[in-house]
Write an enzyme that holds these catalytic residues in place. Structure first.
Site, PDB file in Angstrom:
ATOM      1  NE  ARG A  53      55.682 -12.538 -27.020  1.00  0.00           N
ATOM      2  CZ  ARG A  53      55.240 -11.590 -26.169  1.00  0.00           C
ATOM      3  NH1 ARG A  53      54.025 -11.673 -25.665  1.00  0.00           N
ATOM      4  NH2 ARG A  53      56.019 -10.595 -25.812  1.00  0.00           N
ATOM      5  CE1 TYR A 105      56.105 -37.157 -33.618  1.00  0.00           C
ATOM      6  CE2 TYR A 105      55.594 -35.485 -31.991  1.00  0.00           C
ATOM      7  CZ  TYR A 105      56.399 -35.970 -33.002  1.00  0.00           C
ATOM      8  OH  TYR A 105      57.491 -35.244 -33.382  1.00  0.00           O
ATOM      9  CG  ASP A 177      47.586 -35.401 -32.230  1.00  0.00           C
ATOM     10  OD1 ASP A 177      47.313 -35.057 -33.403  1.00  0.00           O
ATOM     11  OD2 ASP A 177      48.755 -35.574 -31.824  1.00  0.00           O
ATOM     12  CE  LYS A 202      54.275 -34.004 -38.453  1.00  0.00           C
ATOM     13  NZ  LYS A 202      53.836 -34.648 -37.220  1.00  0.00           N
TER      14      LYS A 202
HETATM   15  C1  PLP Z   1      54.132 -34.553 -35.838  1.00  0.00           C
HETATM   16  C2  PLP Z   1      53.104 -34.847 -34.842  1.00  0.00           C
HETATM   17  C3  PLP Z   1      52.960 -34.052 -33.697  1.00  0.00           C
HETATM   18  C4  PLP Z   1      53.909 -32.921 -33.363  1.00  0.00           C
HETATM   19  O1  PLP Z   1      53.813 -31.871 -34.262  1.00  0.00           O
HETATM   20  P1  PLP Z   1      55.045 -30.892 -34.615  1.00  0.00           P
HETATM   21  O2  PLP Z   1      54.447 -29.966 -35.609  1.00  0.00           O
HETATM   22  O3  PLP Z   1      56.139 -31.765 -35.178  1.00  0.00           O
HETATM   23  O4  PLP Z   1      55.453 -30.232 -33.351  1.00  0.00           O
HETATM   24  C5  PLP Z   1      51.936 -34.344 -32.830  1.00  0.00           C
HETATM   25  N1  PLP Z   1      51.075 -35.362 -33.061  1.00  0.00           N
HETATM   26  C6  PLP Z   1      51.189 -36.156 -34.143  1.00  0.00           C
HETATM   27  C7  PLP Z   1      50.211 -37.266 -34.340  1.00  0.00           C
HETATM   28  C8  PLP Z   1      52.199 -35.933 -35.065  1.00  0.00           C
HETATM   29  O5  PLP Z   1      52.309 -36.732 -36.134  1.00  0.00           O
END
Ligand code: PLP
Length: 386
Positions: A53, A105, A177, A202
């Protein structure tokens, strides 16, 4: 011998970031250290790792790669994008305020409004396309500006440098983000942001086979605080998942180049379809954020959302049922093309009234354009739209 990744092109950097041959065997790929613990010679005498961890060598390689691909000093890996977001908000305390965007999101909105609000952190949501709205919302308790650009799902653009210019005099942190752009298209730290966050699920992973998150930072104190939260709260990824993202990053530039090329072709073809009303894609010269996108991004990406001229929900649902190459699924950024219905899927946690007010209609269709042949993608959408 490791490659000096600071002074090389983006492709060389993505392939070599964090990569060192394994010292014990020479293996060119980082081994998957599938272990929870590490044997110590004497109490607290060990080789740098005591418990997975707190740290694991496969994760360390990935965290170095994360730093490398955003030109950051430090990278941290989390169990998901939301796990990373959770750690960032936990830098704050009850009574502190965050300014976020109206379009983002749905899962981030849910975490902010349903979890952290309950713990006394306040969130204001403003239309960040106009940075003046952010300036107006700042109070003495504002500690963080949360920016998503391009936004999910409306592909709105926020001027990162302008937000930084507003935040800096007040000592407010700016977190971007950067999931939709990926580090291939946009590097917010170079524009003055303090923190970059990614859902590695992604584009970084890129193959729809792993859930993970990343944070990149330059400031050592911020790194230490975030590392403390990573270790203390425990949202860490396993070594196998770290390996998968390490592998994904090596082809990020090649995949992104094709995502961008296909994105352009698909967006242009959709505009020509007489049944399509609006096509949201920041590469169009008449997109309201195009000039800012040109300034802060290297290209325009493969995320598109559309509205049909027939604005009924039924018409949109029909299209999403009929695509064959595009699969109907949540998520984005993988090699395969996906179609998604934000109102009932990724953004269902945003109250309908809020959604509609912010321009996210019931019939909006989001496309993650993959790297198949563009002709097949266009033919598929045209047959589905009819
Ligand atoms: C998918 C997504 C998230 C969250 O990510 P996870 O890996 O699903 O927890 C945050 N911001 C954006 C823009 C996303 O597309």
């Amino acid at each position: 011998m490791g490659t000096d990744i600071k002074n090389v092109g983006i492709g060389t950097r993505f392939i070599h970031a964090g990569a060192e041959p394994d010292p014990s065997t020479g293996a060119i790929m980082t081994p998957i250290f599938q272990t929870s613990t590490f044997v110590q010679e004497a109490p607290d005498v060990h080789k740098g790792y005591d418990y997975s961890r707190a740290g694991n060598p496969t994760r360390t390689a990935l965290e170095k790669a994360y730093a490398g691909i955003e030109n950051a000093n430090y990278g941290l890996a989390f169990s998901s994008g939301l796990g990373a977001t959770d750690a960032i908000i936990k830098l704050l305390s009850a009574g502190d305020e965050v300014i976020a965007g109206t379009d983002m999101y749905g899962g981030s909105y849910r975490l902010f409004s349903k979890v952290f609000e309950r713990m006394g952190i306040k969130f204001q949501y403003v239309d960040q396309r106009n940075p003046y709205n952010i300036a107006k919302a700042i109070s003495p308790r504002t500690k963080l500006i949360w920016v998503e650009t391009p936004t999910n799902p409306l592909i709105n653009i926020v001027d990162i440098a302008a937000v930084v210019a507003i935040a800096k005099p007040h000592n407010i942190l700016v977190c971007v983000d950067n999931t939709f752009a990926s580090p291939y298209l946009q590097n917010p730290l170079e524009l003055g942001a303090d923190i970059v966050m990614h859902s590695s699920t992604k584009y970084l992973g890129g193959h729809s086979d792993v859930v993970q998150g990343a944070i990149m930072i330059n400031d050592e104190k911020l790194r230490d605080e975030l590392y403390f939260l990573q270790k203390s709260c425990g949202a860490v990824p396993g070594p196998m998942d770290c390996f998968l993202v390490l592998r994904g990053i090596k082809t990020l530039h090649v995949r992104m180049q094709r995502h961008c090329e296909n994105g352009r072709k698909v967006a242009e073809a959709l505009r020509k379809n007489p049944k399509v009303g609006k096509v949201h894609w920041c590469g169009f010269e008449d997109h309201p954020g195009h000039e800012v996108a040109k300034k802060q991004m290297r290209d325009f990406g493969g995320m598109i959302s559309i509205e049909l001229k027939d604005e009924s929900l039924e018409a949109a649902v029909e299209v999403m049922k009929k695509t064959k190459v595009f699969s109907l699924a949540e998520s984005l950024g993988g090699v395969e093309s996906l179609v998604n219905h934000p109102a009932t899927m990724t953004h269902a946690s945003i109250p309908r009234e809020e959604r509609i007010k912010n321009g996210l209609s019931d019939s909006l269709i989001r496309l993650s354009v993959g790297i198949e042949d563009a002709e097949d993608l266009i033919a598929d959408l045209n047959q589905a739209i009819g």
